[in-house]
Design an enzyme around this catalytic site. Structure first.
Site, PDB file in Angstrom:
ATOM      1  N   LYS A 166       0.832  -1.211   0.000  1.00  0.00           N
ATOM      2  CA  LYS A 166       0.000   0.000   0.000  1.00  0.00           C
ATOM      3  C   LYS A 166       0.866   1.262   0.000  1.00  0.00           C
ATOM      4  CE  LYS A 166      -4.432  -1.061  -0.104  1.00  0.00           C
ATOM      5  NZ  LYS A 166      -4.507  -2.466  -0.071  1.00  0.00           N
ATOM      6  N   LYS A 171      -4.580 -15.194 -11.541  1.00  0.00           N
ATOM      7  CA  LYS A 171      -5.935 -15.620 -11.225  1.00  0.00           C
ATOM      8  C   LYS A 171      -6.915 -14.457 -11.332  1.00  0.00           C
ATOM      9  CE  LYS A 171      -4.896 -15.170  -6.331  1.00  0.00           C
ATOM     10  NZ  LYS A 171      -5.239 -15.582  -4.995  1.00  0.00           N
ATOM     11  N   LYS A 190     -10.097  -8.508  -8.796  1.00  0.00           N
ATOM     12  CA  LYS A 190     -10.705  -7.232  -9.140  1.00  0.00           C
ATOM     13  C   LYS A 190      -9.620  -6.367  -9.764  1.00  0.00           C
ATOM     14  CE  LYS A 190     -13.920  -7.663  -5.316  1.00  0.00           C
ATOM     15  NZ  LYS A 190     -13.974  -7.546  -3.865  1.00  0.00           N
TER      16      LYS A 190
END
Ligand code: TRP
Length: 348
Positions: A129, A211, A214
């Site tokens: 982050k 995979k 989002k």
């Protein structure tokens, strides 16, 4: 008071630890996809039959990345509706919203005193982050794993159905549990990841890389809200080639992925047929993708329709949230009694 005297304290009512308690959190960000279903939701549905389950929508966690809060409500409602449409049963499990259970925040505060800055800074999700949003390195982001630990141990849960990406957070939760128990007396069992001893199913993305997630590439991910035409379109676009030229050839990754998806939603006969076609070099990927699309639609469209119906019924969703919060707070208030007693925060 010497430290030794504190560590031996027996907390009345804390032992034996409760058994068979499951807790998991779901971030209310966007739409659920096929990876969420086969990776997580399917496990929740199985667990709700045999365990005392607490499933929580992590709206407080989502604030750490400063989202547009005017979209919070729709995100929360959607995640509730989609999980219920998949089979999560709010009568069997407690299905609630994190911000409706203020005990979470109280426990988070206490656990923060047992969490060290150095180890928080080393957390992989935190470092990611920081890299992605160097302008928003807030303390809530740093202590994200502490809040997650509070979620879990608030119900004195032992089992947490999560994927590999959450292993480090769980490890940290175990550390806080051990520090708490050592310092104040045994109140919490150690939580562990739990997935029925099964390999976690990885649902491959449609562009042959990694995979489903989002991610930025919405065309490579099948969402439970996708309509039939979009499902067809996405699957027909999945990467293939001219087919194998030798019998029993090894499948390239992107072809293996299509078989993998077929395994999830198609019948064994169908799978067998295309496997044989592949091995004898007679496979027609156009046909295979068409078949897969129809089987996928048969799987996704009832979920999509049910979710839409639920989403339209705000009264029902409000009831789900209220009932869930009530169950969660009942469990939470019992735990917090033990916590306050253990910590010496009871003056009369
Ligand atoms: N951090 C989890 C995620 O990113 C969500 C979460 C919040 C969670 N609280 C939790 C998961 C408690 C398990 C238990 O998916």
């Amino acid at each position: 008071m010497p430290e030794q005297e504190q560590t031996q304290r027996v907390i009345p009512g804390a032992k034996p630890f409760p058994e068979n308690i499951v807790m998991s959190g779901i971030r209310p960000t966007g739409f659920l996809h096929l990876g969420n279903y086969f990776g997580a939701i399917r496990n929740y549905i199985r667990m709700q039959e045999n365990f005392t389950c607490y499933f929580m929508v992590a709206d407080l966690h989502s604030l750490t990345t400063h989202p547009d809060t005017s979209a919070l409500k729709s995100g929360v409602m959607r995640v509730l509706a989609e999980n219920i449409a998949c089979g999560l049963d709010p009568e069997k499990a407690a299905f609630y919203c994190q911000s409706h259970v203020p005990e979470t925040s109280e426990l988070y505060l206490y656990l923060n005193m047992l969490a060290y800055k150095g180890e928080l800074e080393k957390t992989v999700t935190f470092k990611d982050k920081v890299r992605q949003h160097p302008e928003n390195v807030n303390a809530g982001l740093l202590t994200y794993p502490v809040l997650q630990a509070a979620d879990i141990i608030l119900h004195r849960a032992s089992y947490v159905p999560v994927g590999k990406d959450q292993e480090q957070h769980l490890e940290m939760a175990r550390n806080y549990v051990n520090r708490f128990n050592h310092r104040y007396g045994d109140v919490f069992p150690e939580p562990q990841a739990f997935n029925f001893n099964e390999e976690l199913v990885k649902v491959p993305s449609l562009d042959g890389t990694g995979k489903m997630s989002k991610s930025e590439n919405n065309m490579a991910t099948l969402y439970l809200a996708d309509d039939d035409d979009l499902i067809r379109k996405k699957l027909m676009k999945a990467k293939t080639d001219n087919g194998p030229t030798t019998e029993f050839a090894e499948k390239p990754d992107y072809i293996e992925n299509i078989f993998q998806l077929m395994k999830l939603v198609s019948s064994e006969d169908v799978l067998k047929k295309f496997d044989e076609d592949y091995n004898s070099c007679r496979i027609r990927y156009g046909d295979m993708k068409k078949q897969l699309a129809e089987d996928m639609i048969r799987f996704i469209s009832p979920i999509r329709q049910k979710a839409a119906d639920i989403l339209a019924d705000e009264t029902y969703l409000k009831n789900v949230m209220m009932t869930g919060a009530e169950k969660a707070r009942e469990s939470a208030s019992k735990t917090m009694e033990l916590v306050r007693t253990a910590m010496g925060l009871k003056y009369f």
